[in-house]
Design an enzyme around this catalytic site. Structure first.
Site, PDB file in Angstrom:
ATOM      1  N   GLN A   1       0.847  -1.205   0.000  1.00 61.50           N
ATOM      2  CA  GLN A   1       0.000   0.000   0.000  1.00 61.50           C
ATOM      3  C   GLN A   1       0.875   1.245   0.000  1.00 61.50           C
ATOM      4  OE1 GLN A   1      -3.615  -0.604   2.828  1.00 61.50           O
ATOM      5  NE2 GLN A   1      -1.977  -1.898   3.624  1.00 61.50           N
TER       6      GLN A   1
ATOM      7  N   HIS B   1      -1.483   1.327  -4.279  1.00 64.63           N
ATOM      8  CA  HIS B   1      -1.905   2.739  -4.197  1.00 64.63           C
ATOM      9  C   HIS B   1      -1.025   3.618  -5.053  1.00 64.63           C
ATOM     10  CE1 HIS B   1      -3.994   1.810  -0.095  1.00 64.63           C
ATOM     11  NE2 HIS B   1      -4.649   1.352  -1.131  1.00 64.63           N
TER      12      HIS B   1
ATOM     13  N   CYS C   1      -6.371  15.827 -19.586  1.00 64.45           N
ATOM     14  CA  CYS C   1      -6.206  15.056 -20.841  1.00 64.45           C
ATOM     15  C   CYS C   1      -5.591  13.685 -20.591  1.00 64.45           C
ATOM     16  CB  CYS C   1      -5.343  15.854 -21.825  1.00 64.45           C
ATOM     17  SG  CYS C   1      -3.610  15.964 -21.320  1.00 64.45           S
TER      18      CYS C   1
ATOM     19  N   CYS D   1      -1.761  20.015 -22.663  1.00 66.17           N
ATOM     20  CA  CYS D   1      -3.077  20.618 -22.520  1.00 66.17           C
ATOM     21  C   CYS D   1      -3.007  22.088 -22.894  1.00 66.17           C
ATOM     22  CB  CYS D   1      -3.467  20.570 -21.057  1.00 66.17           C
ATOM     23  SG  CYS D   1      -4.892  19.608 -20.678  1.00 66.17           S
TER      24      CYS D   1
ATOM     25  N   THR E   1       0.402  -3.016   8.728  1.00 66.18           N
ATOM     26  CA  THR E   1      -0.753  -2.277   8.221  1.00 66.18           C
ATOM     27  C   THR E   1      -1.924  -2.373   9.190  1.00 66.18           C
ATOM     28  OG1 THR E   1      -2.383  -2.097   6.411  1.00 66.18           O
ATOM     29  CG2 THR E   1      -1.483  -4.289   6.855  1.00 66.18           C
TER      30      THR E   1
HETATM   31  N1  APR Z   1       6.517  -2.668  13.135  1.00 66.30           N
HETATM   32  C1  APR Z   1       5.299  -3.240  12.969  1.00 66.30           C
HETATM   33  N2  APR Z   1       4.156  -2.542  12.784  1.00 66.30           N
HETATM   34  C2  APR Z   1       4.279  -1.197  12.758  1.00 66.30           C
HETATM   35  C3  APR Z   1       5.521  -0.520  12.914  1.00 66.30           C
HETATM   36  C4  APR Z   1       6.669  -1.328  13.104  1.00 66.30           C
HETATM   37  N3  APR Z   1       7.884  -0.787  13.253  1.00 66.30           N
HETATM   38  N4  APR Z   1       5.277   0.827  12.840  1.00 66.30           N
HETATM   39  C5  APR Z   1       3.943   0.971  12.663  1.00 66.30           C
HETATM   40  N5  APR Z   1       3.351  -0.233  12.617  1.00 66.30           N
HETATM   41  C6  APR Z   1       1.933  -0.540  12.426  1.00 66.30           C
HETATM   42  C7  APR Z   1       0.998   0.394  13.166  1.00 66.30           C
HETATM   43  O1  APR Z   1       0.727  -0.100  14.467  1.00 66.30           O
HETATM   44  C8  APR Z   1      -0.241   0.342  12.272  1.00 66.30           C
HETATM   45  O2  APR Z   1      -1.131  -0.682  12.698  1.00 66.30           O
HETATM   46  O3  APR Z   1       1.662  -0.357  11.062  1.00 66.30           O
HETATM   47  C9  APR Z   1       0.299  -0.004  10.889  1.00 66.30           C
HETATM   48  C10 APR Z   1       0.232   1.167   9.923  1.00 66.30           C
HETATM   49  O4  APR Z   1      -1.121   1.476   9.711  1.00 66.30           O
HETATM   50  P1  APR Z   1      -1.499   2.819   8.925  1.00 66.30           P
HETATM   51  O5  APR Z   1      -0.754   3.940   9.514  1.00 66.30           O
HETATM   52  O6  APR Z   1      -2.980   2.867   8.865  1.00 66.30           O
HETATM   53  O7  APR Z   1      -0.897   2.590   7.466  1.00 66.30           O
HETATM   54  P2  APR Z   1      -1.484   1.657   6.339  1.00 66.30           P
HETATM   55  O8  APR Z   1      -2.224   0.502   6.923  1.00 66.30           O
HETATM   56  O9  APR Z   1      -0.370   1.341   5.419  1.00 66.30           O
HETATM   57  O10 APR Z   1      -2.530   2.650   5.602  1.00 66.30           O
HETATM   58  C11 APR Z   1      -3.181   2.158   4.456  1.00 66.30           C
HETATM   59  O11 APR Z   1      -4.233   4.319   4.195  1.00 66.30           O
HETATM   60  O12 APR Z   1      -4.055   6.607   4.220  1.00 66.30           O
HETATM   61  C12 APR Z   1      -4.116   5.515   3.409  1.00 66.30           C
HETATM   62  O13 APR Z   1      -3.224   5.328   1.240  1.00 66.30           O
HETATM   63  C13 APR Z   1      -2.856   5.369   2.597  1.00 66.30           C
HETATM   64  O14 APR Z   1      -1.709   3.348   1.914  1.00 66.30           O
HETATM   65  C14 APR Z   1      -2.278   4.030   3.011  1.00 66.30           C
HETATM   66  C15 APR Z   1      -3.496   3.309   3.542  1.00 66.30           C
END
Ligand code: APR
Length: 327
Positions: A120, A138, A149, A173, A262
């Site tokens: 992502q 993404h 365009c 454009c 994530t």
């Molecule tokens: N190790 C493990 N997990 C981690 C670490 C780490 N060092 N640092 C952060 N995290 C975890 C956080 O706890 C969180 O649950 O990674 C996750 C990141 O979540 P988000 O900040 O929501 O990011 P993401 O899931 O990639 O967001 C998805 O949302 O805003 C949109 O387009 C944007 O691609 C992005 C999408």
């Protein structure tokens, strides 16, 4: 009783880890679904953690956003492109180095067991780590397109605008618009000339007034030519069709799904878990638990440390930074 419970918890934790290790030993087609958590150790904030990008935007209050996600909303961008372009340099991939997680994904590919990395992230660090089987769900800054365009340009063409917080307008454009405006001017002059010749003939013959020319709606609405936007998927935009095509194919081959770094808050990527057959085991590696996710195995902690420890236990060697950064 508490000793027994602690021992049982320890044993179940150990069995979880040994199950995870067995899955990595036997899997041949691993899908890695990754998010911003695998880039935080590179110095790139994630989005939703307490110190993430959205919290920073909220605290800064610099951009007067009702919701920090507006920074990446296509409707807001069309109205206020200057806001994104005054911010974009903060997230533009510059001299970041891939994390152990990125290099671990490269390791899976080198071992021939990576089916695909669905990322992502828009930081392109997977590619910098040498991963070729990566799908940037993404998008990324690698290319940029005109909103009017649709002409696509290589991403670096708009880098100077991003670095100087300027809005890049579409050159093709603008040329098209100028040519059309020229042609329209010549046509109106012709018509005026023709009306001038015919004046003595018949009074009132056609009004032919100047105002008629102004009535035609100018296709450009007098506005600027198209604005160029990096090809990162904003809220309100559909993902590239490649996402569905890959998932449709991969769901038949995958034998292990690893979700890493994530919050799984954003569809349709968050729905990948439901598109994979239930028979495929799912391992979730993340700093924090995610309420709506029920993987088979949940390894909570720092992702870099977890994949490094797993690799060590498996006798795998994560390539060092230098090796992958230039591969
Ligand atoms: N190790 C493990 N997990 C981690 C670490 C780490 N060092 N640092 C952060 N995290 C975890 C956080 O706890 C969180 O649950 O990674 C996750 C990141 O979540 P988000 O900040 O929501 O990011 P993401 O899931 O990639 O967001 C998805 O949302 O805003 C949109 O387009 C944007 O691609 C992005 C999408």
């Amino acid at each position: 009783l508490s000793r027994i419970l602690r021992r049982r918890e320890r044993l179940s934790h150990l069995s979880t880890i040994s199950q995870a290790l067995d899955l990595f030993r036997t899997a041949r087609n691993i899908i890695v679904l990754s998010g911003a958590g695998i880039s935080t150790s590179c110095g790139i904030p994630d989005f939703r953690s307490a110190n993430g990008l959205y919290a920073q935007l909220q605290q800064e209050g610099k951009y007067e956003l009702d919701d920090p996600q507006q920074m990446f909303d296509i409707h807001y961008f069309r109205e206020h492109p200057e806001v994104f372009y005054s911010f974009a340099k903060q997230i533009y991939p510059s001299n970041f180095t891939p994390s152990p997680c990125h290099r671990w994904i490269k390791l899976l590919e080198d071992r021939g067991v990576l089916l695909r990395n669905y990322t992502q992230n828009i930081d392109t660090l997977e590619s910098l780590a040498g991963v070729t089987k990566v799908l940037q769900c993404h998008g990324s800054f690698a290319t940029a397109s005109c909103l009017r365009c649709k002409t696509r340009a290589p991403g670096p063409t708009i880098e100077p605008y991003i670095m100087s917080s300027q809005i890049p307008y579409c050159g093709s454009c603008r040329q098209k618009r100028d040519a059309e405006m020229e042609a329209k001017k010549a046509y109106k002059a012709e018509r005026r000339k023709a009306r001038g010749k015919g004046k003595g003939k018949a009074k009132g013959w056609g009004s032919g007034s100047e105002s008629e020319d102004e009535e035609e709606e100018d296709e450009w609405g007098g506005g600027e030519p198209g604005i160029i936007k990096p090809d990162i998927t904003f809220f309100g935009q559909a993902l590239d069709s490649e996402f569905d095509e890959c998932l449709f194919k991969d769901r038949e081959e995958v034998d292990l799904l690893v979700i890493i770094g994530t919050s799984l808050k954003v569809a349709p990527v968050s729905e990948v878990l439901t598109h994979i057959p239930h028979s495929v085991p799912q391992i979730f590696i993340n700093l924090t638990p995610v309420a709506h996710v029920h993987p088979d195995i949940c390894l909570l902690g720092d992702a870099d440390s977890i994949v490094t420890w797993l690799s060590h236990e498996l006798g795998w060697k994560i390539p060092p930074p230098a090796a992958v950064a230039h591969s």
